[in-house]
Scaffold this motif. Structure first.
Motif, mmCIF file in Angstrom:
data_model
loop_
_atom_site.group_PDB
_atom_site.id
_atom_site.type_symbol
_atom_site.label_atom_id
_atom_site.label_comp_id
_atom_site.label_asym_id
_atom_site.label_seq_id
_atom_site.Cartn_x
_atom_site.Cartn_y
_atom_site.Cartn_z
ATOM 1 N N LEU A 95 0.842 -1.199 0.000
ATOM 2 C CA LEU A 95 0.000 0.000 0.000
ATOM 3 C C LEU A 95 0.879 1.252 0.000
ATOM 4 C CD1 LEU A 95 -2.695 -1.038 2.648
ATOM 5 C CD2 LEU A 95 -2.852 -1.194 0.157
ATOM 6 N N PRO A 96 0.446 2.318 -0.653
ATOM 7 C CA PRO A 96 1.260 3.539 -0.711
ATOM 8 C C PRO A 96 1.486 4.130 0.686
ATOM 9 C CG PRO A 96 -0.500 3.604 -2.347
ATOM 10 C CD PRO A 96 -0.777 2.427 -1.458
ATOM 11 N N HIS A 97 2.723 4.454 0.989
ATOM 12 C CA HIS A 97 3.036 5.061 2.283
ATOM 13 C C HIS A 97 2.538 6.500 2.361
ATOM 14 C CE1 HIS A 97 5.477 1.957 4.283
ATOM 15 N NE2 HIS A 97 5.818 1.597 3.061
ATOM 16 N N GLU A 98 2.239 7.083 1.210
ATOM 17 C CA GLU A 98 1.737 8.453 1.220
ATOM 18 C C GLU A 98 0.404 8.553 1.960
ATOM 19 O OE1 GLU A 98 4.674 8.017 -1.916
ATOM 20 O OE2 GLU A 98 2.868 6.886 -1.367
ATOM 21 N N LEU A 99 -0.399 7.476 1.918
ATOM 22 C CA LEU A 99 -1.655 7.486 2.653
ATOM 23 C C LEU A 99 -1.417 7.608 4.156
ATOM 24 C CD1 LEU A 99 -3.596 4.657 0.751
ATOM 25 C CD2 LEU A 99 -3.958 7.123 0.587
ATOM 26 N N THR A 100 -0.460 6.850 4.631
ATOM 27 C CA THR A 100 -0.134 6.900 6.056
ATOM 28 C C THR A 100 0.427 8.263 6.445
ATOM 29 O OG1 THR A 100 0.351 4.537 5.998
ATOM 30 C CG2 THR A 100 1.156 5.765 7.896
ATOM 31 N N VAL A 111 -0.174 13.558 9.110
ATOM 32 C CA VAL A 111 -0.071 15.017 9.047
ATOM 33 C C VAL A 111 -1.397 15.659 9.435
ATOM 34 C CG1 VAL A 111 0.218 16.968 7.465
ATOM 35 C CG2 VAL A 111 1.790 15.030 7.360
ATOM 36 N N ASP A 112 -2.514 14.996 9.058
ATOM 37 C CA ASP A 112 -3.838 15.524 9.394
ATOM 38 C C ASP A 112 -4.231 15.243 10.834
ATOM 39 O OD1 ASP A 112 -4.121 16.477 6.855
ATOM 40 O OD2 ASP A 112 -5.225 14.733 6.101
ATOM 41 N N GLY A 113 -3.353 14.594 11.592
ATOM 42 C CA GLY A 113 -3.620 14.355 13.006
ATOM 43 C C GLY A 113 -4.358 13.076 13.314
ATOM 44 N N ALA A 114 -4.377 12.120 12.384
ATOM 45 C CA ALA A 114 -5.059 10.850 12.633
ATOM 46 C C ALA A 114 -4.289 10.025 13.655
ATOM 47 C CB ALA A 114 -5.195 10.058 11.333
ATOM 48 N N SER A 115 -5.011 9.362 14.545
ATOM 49 C CA SER A 115 -4.391 8.497 15.538
ATOM 50 C C SER A 115 -3.983 7.180 14.896
ATOM 51 C CB SER A 115 -5.364 8.229 16.682
ATOM 52 O OG SER A 115 -6.530 7.551 16.211
ATOM 53 N N VAL A 116 -3.202 6.400 15.622
ATOM 54 C CA VAL A 116 -2.766 5.108 15.104
ATOM 55 C C VAL A 116 -3.960 4.193 14.882
ATOM 56 C CG1 VAL A 116 -1.399 3.042 15.607
ATOM 57 C CG2 VAL A 116 -0.505 5.306 16.176
ATOM 58 N N TRP A 117 -4.939 4.215 15.805
ATOM 59 C CA TRP A 117 -6.117 3.370 15.647
ATOM 60 C C TRP A 117 -6.924 3.760 14.404
ATOM 61 C CZ3 TRP A 117 -8.247 -1.040 16.874
ATOM 62 C CH2 TRP A 117 -9.618 -1.218 16.674
ATOM 63 N N ARG A 118 -7.084 5.057 14.176
ATOM 64 C CA ARG A 118 -7.825 5.491 12.991
ATOM 65 C C ARG A 118 -7.058 5.149 11.721
ATOM 66 N NH1 ARG A 118 -10.172 11.610 11.787
ATOM 67 N NH2 ARG A 118 -11.395 11.031 9.927
#
Length: 294
Positions: free
Chosen positions: A182-187, A192-199
């Motif tokens: 999977l593209p690492h750019e998604l992660t 950067v948008d502040g998503a948590s590890v669970w999200r």
């Protein structure tokens, strides 16, 4: 005109291709022969086969053996037992193994590869090697109020746990390889948008793994449903056994009707066929992932 020209220009069929098709047809027939023979035997009454032999032209073909096998073995009850074992085992195995795969594939740390190898190594250990200590462990583990037997032994929970332990390594290995593609750019964008590890795991990575998850769910359902060894060793009460072990109810102490057993075996195969055909497209897509890359 163009169609006629195309037909004339078509290359002649080579003998090697004919031999290949003959070989494939013969192999398919060899694989289907036991199944077709079981269907043929299940449709015939035992009195006829005992008098004329199994290699004979049938006088009577009916579904009496299927009806008798379903009622005599109390098959519906054992189907329920299998459902209680297989559904939680498949869902929990996929959930836990996907979490392991997400961690080892999306985060870099020193023991990344070693952790994945530990999970995968569990599949290399033969079941017969650990059955004695595992049997003693199940007997010594008390679970009062949680299981009907009061112990981990002779309970559906015990079978669910052992299936999770043995299947999670393979699932973690497959899912980790898929998640690495999977593209690492998604992660990076989600972080950067502040998503948590669970999200990041639950809402971004996991939905992209649906083809691989569907393929693994199909395989796990078939493997766990067809299990005979663990149920035979870790379950002692007949009413708690899954469907594969319950087929023994069709065998008497002094006499066994092979036609009746064949009918029962065919009935037990129906749920696996339903699962496969229901998830066939996702299963094929999951197996062919990455085949056209590079």
């Amino acid at each position: 005109m163009s169609t006629t020209v195309a037909l004339k220009r078509r290359a002649p069929v080579r003998p090697a291709r004919i031999l290949l098709h003959v070989f494939l047809a013969g192999t398919a027939l060899a694989w289907l022969a036991p199944l077709l023979w079981a269907v043929f035997s299940a449709l015939r009454p035992y009195s006829e086969t005992s008098a004329k032999g199994y290699v004979s032209w049938p006088d009577t073909l009916n579904f009496d053996n299927f009806t008798n096998a379903f009622t005599q073995s109390d098959m519906l009850h054992y189907f329920g037992n299998t459902l209680i074992i297989a559904v939680p085992a498949v869902l929990l195995t996929l959930f836990l193994s996907s979490m392991v795969a997400f961690y080892v594939s999306r985060f870099d740390f020193r023991l990344n590869l070693a952790l994945l190898l530990v999970f995968t190594a569990g599949n290399l250990l033969p079941q017969q090697v650990i059955i004695t200590p595992l049997y003693r462990l199940y007997l010594l583990t008390d679970l009062p109020g949680i299981t009907a037997s009061g112990k981990l032994y002779d309970s559906a929970l015990g079978l669910v746990l052992i299936h999770m332990a043995f299947q999670s390594g393979f699932c973690a290995f497959v899912l980790s390889n898929y998640m690495r593609s999977l593209p690492h750019e998604l992660t990076e964008a989600a972080l950067v948008d502040g998503a948590s590890v669970w999200r990041l795991y639950w809402q971004i990575t996991l939905p992209l793994c649906k083809p691989a998850m569907a393929a693994l769910a199909t395989l796990l359902s078939i493997w766990i449903y067809n299990d005979f060894f663990w149920a035979l060793v870790l379950i002692s009460t007949g009413e708690n056994m899954p469907i594969t072990s319950a087929l023994n109810n069709l065998s008497g102490q002094y006499f066994t009707d092979p036609n009746l057993v064949a009918a029962g075996a065919l009935l037990t195969a129906i749920p696996t066929l339903i699962v496969y055909f229901a998830l066939q497209r996702q299963f094929v897509n999951g197996l062919t992932l990455g085949s056209s890359k590079g």
